[in-house]
Enzyme design. Sequence first.
Site, short mmCIF file in Angstrom:
data_model
loop_
_atom_site.label_atom_id
_atom_site.label_comp_id
_atom_site.label_asym_id
_atom_site.label_seq_id
_atom_site.Cartn_x
_atom_site.Cartn_y
_atom_site.Cartn_z
N GLU A 93 0.82 -1.21 0.00
CA GLU A 93 0.00 0.00 0.00
C GLU A 93 0.85 1.26 0.00
O GLU A 93 1.99 1.25 0.46
CB GLU A 93 -0.88 0.04 1.26
CG GLU A 93 -1.74 -1.19 1.41
CD GLU A 93 -2.58 -1.18 2.69
OE1 GLU A 93 -3.51 -1.98 2.77
OE2 GLU A 93 -2.29 -0.39 3.60
N CYS A 106 3.77 8.35 0.92
CA CYS A 106 4.34 7.43 1.91
C CYS A 106 4.45 6.08 1.20
O CYS A 106 3.45 5.50 0.80
CB CYS A 106 3.38 7.38 3.09
SG CYS A 106 3.80 6.16 4.33
N CYS A 113 6.00 -7.22 6.98
CA CYS A 113 7.22 -6.87 7.70
C CYS A 113 7.56 -8.00 8.66
O CYS A 113 6.67 -8.60 9.26
CB CYS A 113 7.04 -5.56 8.48
SG CYS A 113 8.53 -5.03 9.36
N CYS A 117 6.46 -5.39 15.45
CA CYS A 117 6.29 -4.43 16.54
C CYS A 117 4.86 -4.56 17.07
O CYS A 117 3.92 -4.73 16.29
CB CYS A 117 6.54 -3.01 16.05
SG CYS A 117 8.21 -2.80 15.42
N CYS A 120 1.79 -2.31 15.54
CA CYS A 120 1.74 -2.00 14.11
C CYS A 120 0.97 -3.07 13.33
O CYS A 120 1.25 -4.27 13.45
CB CYS A 120 3.17 -1.91 13.60
SG CYS A 120 3.30 -1.78 11.81
N CYS A 336 -0.45 6.06 10.12
CA CYS A 336 0.74 5.32 10.52
C CYS A 336 0.35 4.04 11.23
O CYS A 336 -0.44 4.06 12.16
CB CYS A 336 1.58 6.11 11.51
SG CYS A 336 2.18 7.65 10.89
N1 SAH Z 1 9.52 0.00 9.50
C1 SAH Z 1 9.82 1.37 9.56
C2 SAH Z 1 8.98 2.23 8.64
C3 SAH Z 1 7.50 1.93 8.59
S1 SAH Z 1 6.55 2.25 10.03
C4 SAH Z 1 9.73 1.88 10.99
O1 SAH Z 1 9.24 1.14 11.84
O2 SAH Z 1 10.19 2.99 11.24
C5 SAH Z 1 6.31 4.01 9.95
C6 SAH Z 1 6.00 4.66 11.30
O3 SAH Z 1 4.68 4.34 11.76
C7 SAH Z 1 6.95 4.20 12.39
O4 SAH Z 1 7.42 5.24 13.18
C8 SAH Z 1 6.07 3.26 13.15
O5 SAH Z 1 6.58 3.02 14.38
C9 SAH Z 1 4.75 4.02 13.12
N2 SAH Z 1 3.59 3.23 13.59
C10 SAH Z 1 3.41 1.90 13.51
N3 SAH Z 1 2.24 1.54 14.08
C11 SAH Z 1 1.67 2.68 14.55
C12 SAH Z 1 0.44 2.96 15.23
N4 SAH Z 1 -0.42 2.02 15.52
N5 SAH Z 1 0.17 4.25 15.54
C13 SAH Z 1 1.04 5.23 15.22
N6 SAH Z 1 2.20 5.03 14.57
C14 SAH Z 1 2.52 3.76 14.23
FE1 SF4 Z 2 7.74 -3.32 10.70
FE2 SF4 Z 2 5.63 -1.96 11.58
FE3 SF4 Z 2 7.71 -2.38 13.19
FE4 SF4 Z 2 7.95 -0.66 11.13
S1 SF4 Z 2 6.61 -0.43 12.90
S2 SF4 Z 2 9.41 -2.26 11.77
S3 SF4 Z 2 6.64 -1.70 9.62
S4 SF4 Z 2 6.38 -3.97 12.34
#
Ligand code: SAH
Ligand code: SF4
Length: 358
Positions: A93, A106, A113, A117, A120, A336
Site C-alpha cells: 500500500e 508514503c 514486515c 512491533c 503495528c 501510521c
Molecule cells: N519499518 C519502519 C517504517 C515503517 S513504520 C519503521 O518502523 O520505522 C512508519 C511509522 O509508523 C513508524 O514510526 C512506526 O513506528 C509508526 N507506527 C506503527 N504503528 C503505529 C500505530 N499504531 N500508531 C502510530 N504510529 C505507528
Molecule cells: Fe515493521 Fe511496523 Fe515495526 Fe515498522 S513499525 S518495523 S513496519 S512492524
Amino acid sequence: MSTMMDMNTITKNLKALTLKQLSALGEKRYRGVQLYRWIWKRGEDRIENFSDLPKVFRQKLIEEGYYVGSIEERKRLVSSVDGTIKFLFSDFESVYMPSENRRTVCVSSQSGCSLGCRFCATGLLGFKRNLHFWEIADQVLYIQKAVGQKITNVVFMGMGEPLLNLPNVKQAIRIMTSHIGLGIGVRHITVSTSGIVPGIYELADFDRRVKLALSLHAAIQEKREKIMPIARKYKLDELKEALKYYYQKKRRRITLEYIHLAGFNDTDEDVEALYEFTRGLVVKINLIPYNPVPEFDWKSPTEEEVEDFYWRLKKRMLDVPMTVRWSRGRDVMAACGQLALIEKIDPSFLRITSGESA
Ligand code: SAH
Ligand code: SF4
C-alpha cells in the site's frame, strides 16, 4: 534446460532496468538517458511514443518484447476528512498526503514486515517479500500520474523495514532524486527505520543525503524490548552511536519518532530517559499519538494527555524541536501503523480531524 532459461531471463520491463542496463540496449550510450527520461521523468508507458528515439530502435525494442511495466492498483480509498488517499496495490500500500505547500507519498519497501512491533498492523502480516526497486519508485510515479500533481516529498513509512531491503531502497532513491528521473529534492526524502544498526551505517555512507527517522518509541531499553522485538538485537547505546555517525556524515537533523501509548511510555521516567538519549545528538522529536489497531489493546492518548506529555518533554529539553503528528487518513485506515491490506473501515473514525503530517 528450461529452468536454466528462466534463471537467466533478463526482464523485459524497462522500468526494472538500471540506467546502465538501458544504455546497453541501444547502439549509442545516450539512448539510455533518453529511455530513462521517458520512463521516469515523463511517465510515458508506450514505447511507440518515445518520439525522440529512431523509429527502427523503438520497433526493435517492441519486437524483442520490451515494455514499460507498472504496479497494479487494486483499490483506492479517499479520505473525506483531509484529502488523504490510500492506494492498495497488488500486495502493498501507499498513501498520498496533500497539504498546502507539498504533496507527500508514503511508500512501502516490503510487502508485510518481519519485525512484529506490538502496535503495528503491518507487523501482524508477517514478512511476504522485498519490493523491487522499480516497484518502490513506481509508487511515486503512479500516484503522481493518478492525482495529476507533482510529488514533492517521499517518506519510507509505509509497509516494511526499508533498511532490511537496502539495495532496492537505494536504487529507488536514485530514481527518485535523479534529474532525468522523478526529480525530487534529496532533502525531501525521509527513510524511517525501526533501528537496524548496520543499515544506518550503510545509509550514512550512501551517496544521497536523505533524511533519517528513527522509530524510538521508548528510551528505556526494557520497555523498548517489550514493544519492539528488534530492540533485543540492536540496543539503545549502539543505536545512539549509529545516529551520531549518520549526523557526522550527512549533517541532517535526525527525527526521533515516538508513538505515545497512553499510560505506557509517557511517565516521568520516560521523559528523563528520552532526555538522556537525546543528549549529544542533533535530533527533533515527533510525537505520534497511537493510532488504534484492533488487534492491540493500547490506549490512544486523549488530546489533554498528548499536550501534557508534550509539555513535560519540552520543559526537560527546551532546545530539542518537537512536533505532534496527528496522523492523517485515519478514516481510510491509512494512518501510521494501519497499513495491512485490510478494508476494515470503522465509521467512528470519520469524525476525527487531522493536523499536520510528517
Ligand atoms: N519499518 C519502519 C517504517 C515503517 S513504520 C519503521 O518502523 O520505522 C512508519 C511509522 O509508523 C513508524 O514510526 C512506526 O513506528 C509508526 N507506527 C506503527 N504503528 C503505529 C500505530 N499504531 N500508531 C502510530 N504510529 C505507528
Ligand atoms: Fe515493521 Fe511496523 Fe515495526 Fe515498522 S513499525 S518495523 S513496519 S512492524
